[in-house]
Design a protein around this motif. Structure first.
Motif, mmCIF file in Angstrom:
data_model
loop_
_atom_site.group_PDB
_atom_site.id
_atom_site.type_symbol
_atom_site.label_atom_id
_atom_site.label_comp_id
_atom_site.label_asym_id
_atom_site.label_seq_id
_atom_site.Cartn_x
_atom_site.Cartn_y
_atom_site.Cartn_z
ATOM 1 N N VAL A 328 -35.066 21.109 -30.399
ATOM 2 C CA VAL A 328 -34.876 20.572 -29.048
ATOM 3 C C VAL A 328 -33.469 20.943 -28.601
ATOM 4 C CG1 VAL A 328 -36.509 18.702 -29.478
ATOM 5 C CG2 VAL A 328 -34.067 18.306 -29.821
ATOM 6 N N ARG A 329 -33.131 20.583 -27.368
ATOM 7 C CA ARG A 329 -31.871 21.063 -26.805
ATOM 8 C C ARG A 329 -30.826 19.949 -26.789
ATOM 9 N NH1 ARG A 329 -31.614 25.779 -23.437
ATOM 10 N NH2 ARG A 329 -29.425 26.118 -23.003
ATOM 11 N N HIS A 330 -29.745 20.157 -27.547
ATOM 12 C CA HIS A 330 -28.587 19.260 -27.509
ATOM 13 C C HIS A 330 -27.606 19.883 -26.531
ATOM 14 C CE1 HIS A 330 -25.320 16.923 -29.961
ATOM 15 N NE2 HIS A 330 -25.693 16.280 -28.886
ATOM 16 N N LEU A 331 -27.071 19.091 -25.591
ATOM 17 C CA LEU A 331 -26.293 19.702 -24.513
ATOM 18 C C LEU A 331 -24.861 19.178 -24.397
ATOM 19 C CD1 LEU A 331 -29.229 19.672 -21.949
ATOM 20 C CD2 LEU A 331 -28.175 21.714 -22.906
ATOM 21 N N PRO A 332 -24.120 19.141 -25.532
ATOM 22 C CA PRO A 332 -22.730 18.688 -25.420
ATOM 23 C C PRO A 332 -21.903 19.584 -24.496
ATOM 24 C CG PRO A 332 -23.156 19.605 -27.614
ATOM 25 C CD PRO A 332 -24.476 19.513 -26.909
ATOM 26 N N SER A 333 -22.234 20.892 -24.460
ATOM 27 C CA SER A 333 -21.453 21.805 -23.613
ATOM 28 C C SER A 333 -21.695 21.530 -22.139
ATOM 29 C CB SER A 333 -21.815 23.251 -23.936
ATOM 30 O OG SER A 333 -23.175 23.465 -23.666
ATOM 31 N N GLN A 334 -22.751 20.788 -21.814
ATOM 32 C CA GLN A 334 -22.993 20.420 -20.419
ATOM 33 C C GLN A 334 -22.540 18.997 -20.141
ATOM 34 O OE1 GLN A 334 -27.176 22.343 -19.703
ATOM 35 N NE2 GLN A 334 -26.318 21.711 -17.752
ATOM 36 N N GLY A 335 -21.736 18.453 -21.031
ATOM 37 C CA GLY A 335 -21.222 17.108 -20.809
ATOM 38 C C GLY A 335 -22.236 16.033 -21.151
ATOM 39 N N LEU A 336 -23.224 16.372 -21.986
ATOM 40 C CA LEU A 336 -24.241 15.390 -22.378
ATOM 41 C C LEU A 336 -24.319 15.297 -23.908
ATOM 42 C CD1 LEU A 336 -26.958 16.471 -19.777
ATOM 43 C CD2 LEU A 336 -25.756 14.278 -19.802
ATOM 44 N N PRO A 337 -23.212 14.888 -24.563
ATOM 45 C CA PRO A 337 -23.200 14.866 -26.032
ATOM 46 C C PRO A 337 -24.138 13.819 -26.613
ATOM 47 C CG PRO A 337 -21.225 13.820 -25.173
ATOM 48 C CD PRO A 337 -21.935 14.429 -23.988
ATOM 49 N N ASN A 338 -24.540 12.837 -25.807
ATOM 50 C CA ASN A 338 -25.398 11.759 -26.318
ATOM 51 C C ASN A 338 -26.851 11.907 -25.883
ATOM 52 O OD1 ASN A 338 -23.124 10.501 -27.501
ATOM 53 N ND2 ASN A 338 -22.584 9.687 -25.478
ATOM 54 N N ALA A 339 -27.233 13.133 -25.512
ATOM 55 C CA ALA A 339 -28.594 13.322 -25.007
ATOM 56 C C ALA A 339 -29.238 14.565 -25.614
ATOM 57 C CB ALA A 339 -28.565 13.444 -23.484
ATOM 58 N N LEU A 340 -30.560 14.515 -25.688
ATOM 59 C CA LEU A 340 -31.359 15.670 -26.094
ATOM 60 C C LEU A 340 -32.379 15.936 -24.998
ATOM 61 C CD1 LEU A 340 -32.214 14.834 -29.831
ATOM 62 C CD2 LEU A 340 -30.366 16.314 -28.984
#
Ligand SMILES: *Cc1c(COP(=O)(O)O)cnc(C)c1O
Length: 366
Positions: A328-340
């Motif tokens: 699945v997609r972890h998006l810390p680089s998009q400012g969403l470190p706590n979301a998948l």
């Protein structure tokens, strides 16, 4: 500094990061990281692909038959349609036509990760309007417009959040923009929305000089590998995109497969129904884990953005899902470190994802 030196705005670009299909240890995983269609492609499209075996000749540079197939289904003028190497090419052309060094390209903070790159490629500055919740806020987008704003990029439904701005809100956004600012409505996920809400952007583009709408064959049509997208808008905007796009930008196989896929609306409806059913099932299971600080943003697309705000972290869930066989997609680089961001997959995939998340939370199997 290496020679020759790139333009400074090119040197600042970090390349687009696609969704992965491997675990940290390199094991192949089922991809729920790129919003691909778990039902595959329409049989009609696959049959057309099998027949499209001429590789030596250039394709039709104007994708005439494909544009006509699109025009029939959507009641549009084929002259006001332009096809691209994916809709990504067309988004790039639209930004390139209107923005350059010093200009601003406006988007909501959480939008398609390609958007900032499109601005940077032409030396323009990507400007991020604060969201409302996680979705786009019309008021905040309008408040962020300056005299340097040239283009507003709106993905609706939005990626990576999945939220959908209703037609009246999109119309309000457009009404608040100066006539010399282009509003691009990127409808990559439109086919997953209630059919009653699938035509409003076309009407806006028909009525105004500064609206371009893009669609893709990569998602509900299940043809991501063929790289075909299209856009429609007023003649002067379509003309600009036609000048900037690649001359033979859609392959013979892409044109044939996409035209056949257009004529098989039954497949698209089946994809929408499968998606709505499995998305509701996954959303329900995630809501049941609310006591663990896990929640999902409302989604009209073929994925859910799942937030991990309790003892179970997004990183732990990423690892647990990889262990279960899913990327699945972890998006810390998009400012969403706590979301998948989890693509809605097959029925079996949904079942497995739910089981893996419940296990991670120490809950009994559902
Ligand atoms: C997937 C996606 C696209 C499609 O890109 P293609 O180049 O057509 O494959 C466009 N916009 C958004 C927001 C997307 O998520």
């Amino acid at each position: 500094m290496l020679k020759p030196e790139p333009k400074p705005w090119i040197a600042a670009i970090r390349a687009y990061v696609p969704g992965t299909s491997k675990s940290a240890s390199g094991r192949p995983l089922v991809k729920l990281s790129a919003n691909e269609n778990p039902l595959g492609s329409s049989p009609a499209a696959l049959a057309a692909l099998a027949e499209a075996h001429v590789a030596a000749d250039y394709p039709d540079p104007d994708a005439r038959a494909l544009r006509e197939a699109i025009a029939v289904v959507h009641s549009l003028d084929p002259a006001l349609i332009v096809c691209g190497t994916g809709s990504g090419e067309l988004l790039h052309c639209a930004v390139q036509a209107l923005a350059g060094p010093g200009d601003e390209v406006l988007m909501s903070r959480y939008s398609f990760s390609l958007y900032p790159l499109l601005a940077q490629k032409v030396g323009a500055v990507p400007v991020f309007a604060d969201p409302e919740g996680y979705g786009a806020s019309v008021d905040r987008l309008l408040a962020a417009v300056t005299e340097r704003t040239r283009v507003v990029l709106l993905d609706n439904p939005n990626n990576p959040v999945g939220t959908f701005l209703p037609p009246a809100e999109v119309a309000r956004l457009h009404a608040g923009l100066p006539a010399d600012v282009l509003l691009v409505i990127d409808e990559a996920y439109a086919e997953y929305v209630d059919p009653a809400f699938q035509t409003h952007a076309f009407a806006l583009a028909k009525a105004h000089g500064n609206v371009l709408v893009s669609r893709t064959f990569s998602k509900a049509y299940g043809l991501a590998s063929e790289r075909v997208g299209w856009a429609t808008g007023p003649a002067h905007l379509v003309d600009l995109v036609n000048r900037l796009r690649g001359a033979f930008n859609v392959s013979v196989s892409g044109q044939k497969a996409a035209a056949a896929a257009m004529s098989d609306q039954g497949f698209v409806a089946a994809a929408r129904e499968h998606n709505a059913r499995e998305r509701a099932r996954l959303a329900g299971a995630i809501a049941a884990l609310g006591n663990h600080g896990i929640s999902a943003s409302p989604s009209e697309a073929n994925f859910l953005l799942v937030h991990f705000e309790g003892e179970v972290t997004a990183g732990a869930a990423l690892a647990a899902l990889a262990e279960a066989g899913y990327a699945v997609r972890h998006l810390p680089s998009q400012g969403l470190p706590n979301a998948l961001r989890i693509t809605i997959g097959t029925t079996a995939a949904t079942t497995d994802v739910i089981a893996a998340l419940r296990k991670l939370c120490g809950e009994a199997a559902a």
